[in-house]
Design an enzyme around this catalytic site. Structure first.
Site, mmCIF file in Angstrom:
data_model
loop_
_atom_site.group_PDB
_atom_site.id
_atom_site.type_symbol
_atom_site.label_atom_id
_atom_site.label_comp_id
_atom_site.label_asym_id
_atom_site.label_seq_id
_atom_site.Cartn_x
_atom_site.Cartn_y
_atom_site.Cartn_z
ATOM 1 C CG ASP A 1 -4.418 8.576 8.507
ATOM 2 O OD1 ASP A 1 -4.796 8.486 9.685
ATOM 3 O OD2 ASP A 1 -4.617 7.687 7.661
ATOM 4 C CE LYS B 1 -3.046 7.631 13.636
ATOM 5 N NZ LYS B 1 -3.350 7.961 12.242
ATOM 6 C CG HIS C 1 0.217 0.147 6.369
ATOM 7 N ND1 HIS C 1 0.760 0.604 7.539
ATOM 8 C CD2 HIS C 1 -0.765 1.023 6.028
ATOM 9 C CE1 HIS C 1 0.147 1.720 7.898
ATOM 10 N NE2 HIS C 1 -0.786 1.988 7.006
ATOM 11 C CG ASP D 1 -5.690 1.128 10.634
ATOM 12 O OD1 ASP D 1 -5.919 1.933 9.711
ATOM 13 O OD2 ASP D 1 -4.579 1.038 11.188
#
EC number: 3.2.1.52
Length: 352
Positions: free
Chosen positions: A74, A179, A192, A263
């Site tokens: 990332d 994304k 998250h 993800d």
């Protein structure tokens, strides 16, 4: 007695992307990477101390299999940039390019292309194949986890700037991954740590948030990552576990034929699907080509339990993400006039 040297079997890329704990590969990690179910490795800031170490790590990962594993990270710019020291360029958050668009669209497009080129050229010089970028989420001013990672609130501007950025990536031989399909920007919760819920109807989401995916397609955006967000008026499952979202809407309705990555399956937003095996089976069953598992203990559990035949179409899609030409090393890159110019432009926008 034969003196022939043992050769590594040629294993196609499997459906699981794993992480590694530190700056070198352990024996357990080398063993894990040889598992036929593994198809790639994702790196984080903890895997980086300097460029020399990073290059050694990526070489070791690529050498683990006869057909090299895909190495991803990332590395978007702004606060999501895993490698920051030892010469890596500080890249602006993409929102800065959106602000520039409002004043000068052509300048914003040029800078987006140069940002993509610098980002990809530096990563490729260190052996990294793919960055999970760009963020295609719309900026509604609601999502803290997205925030200034988003280009703009207008889907048309997001599309134009992301297209320009992917052109820069391609100049350095790197593919792009959009994304978080169909859009994470409308919800405040961080997937998250929570399970975000977006209450809007399908027609509204397709008209606004998903529009960049429809306009760009797999030729421009050869990989996509769905959101760990539930859209209850469409499906009770998060998008990445939803056959309706991945197979029916993304693949069939929008005609998308690129790689679909889940993800990270260890995120709280994925917990609704069950344990790690149930999460992987749900994502692959929905139509994902590769799932991310960013915890070594859960990766080992999944690799021990998962029984799946990776479709030939998925294997071919993943192979298309690998770089098509060799990248210059770091020293050669530093002497390249195109790179020097692009890097100066990034420094100007970061410093304001």
């Amino acid at each position: 007695m034969s003196s022939k040297k043992k050769t590594k079997p040629v294993l196609p890329p499997g459906p699981v992307m794993v992480d590694v704990a530190g700056t070198t590969l352990t024996k357990d990690e080398k063993r894990r990477l040889r598992n036929p179910l593994v198809g790639g490795v994702i790196l984080f800031a903890r895997n980086f101390t300097d460029r020399r170490q990073l290059c050694a790590l990526t070489r070791a990962i690529h050498k683990a299999r006869k057909e090299p594993l895909l190495i991803a990270v990332d590395h978007e710019g702004g606060r999501v940039q895993r490698f920051r020291d030892d010469g890596f360029t500080a890249l602006p958050p993409m929102q800065e390019l959106g602000k520039l668009w409002d004043r000068d669209p052509l300048a914003a497009m040029r800078l987006a292309t140069e940002a993509g080129y610098v980002l990809a050229a530096e990563l490729r010089a260190c052996g990294v194949d793919l960055s999970f970028t760009p963020v295609l989420d719309l900026d509604y001013g609601v999502s803290k986890v997205i925030g200034n990672r988003a280009f703009h609130h207008d889907a048309r501007v997001v599309t134009m700037l992301s297209r320009a950025l992917t052109q820069g990536l391609a100049l350095a031989g790197m593919a792009a991954c959009g994304k978080h399909f169909p859009g994470h920007g409308f919800v405040g919760a961080d997937s998250h740590h929570e399970i975000p819920v977006d209450p809007r109807p399908l027609a509204r989401i397709l008209k606004d948030d998903a529009a960049p995916y429809a306009w760009l397609g797999d030729l421009v955006m050869p990989a996509v990552m769905p959101a760990h967000v539930i859209y209850p008026k469409v499906d009770a499952q998060p998008a990445g576990f939803s056959r309706r979202w991945v197979s029916e809407i993304l693949r069939e309705r929008l005609g998308y034929d690129g790689v679909v990555f889940s993800d990270d399956l260890t995120m709280e937003g994925a917990s609704v699907a069950g344990d790690i095996l149930a999460r992987a089976e749900a994502a692959l069953g929905a139509g994902c080509d590769m799932v991310l598992v960013c915890r070594p203990d859960l990766a080992d559990e999944l690799l021990d339990r998962l029984q799946v035949q990776h479709p030939a179409a998925s294997v071919e899609r993943i192979r298309r993400l690998l770089p098509r030409f060799a990248a210059p090393d770091w020293d050669t890159l530093q002497n390249d006039s195109r790179y020097q110019h692009a890097r100066r432009l990034q420094s100007q926008i970061v410093s304001g």
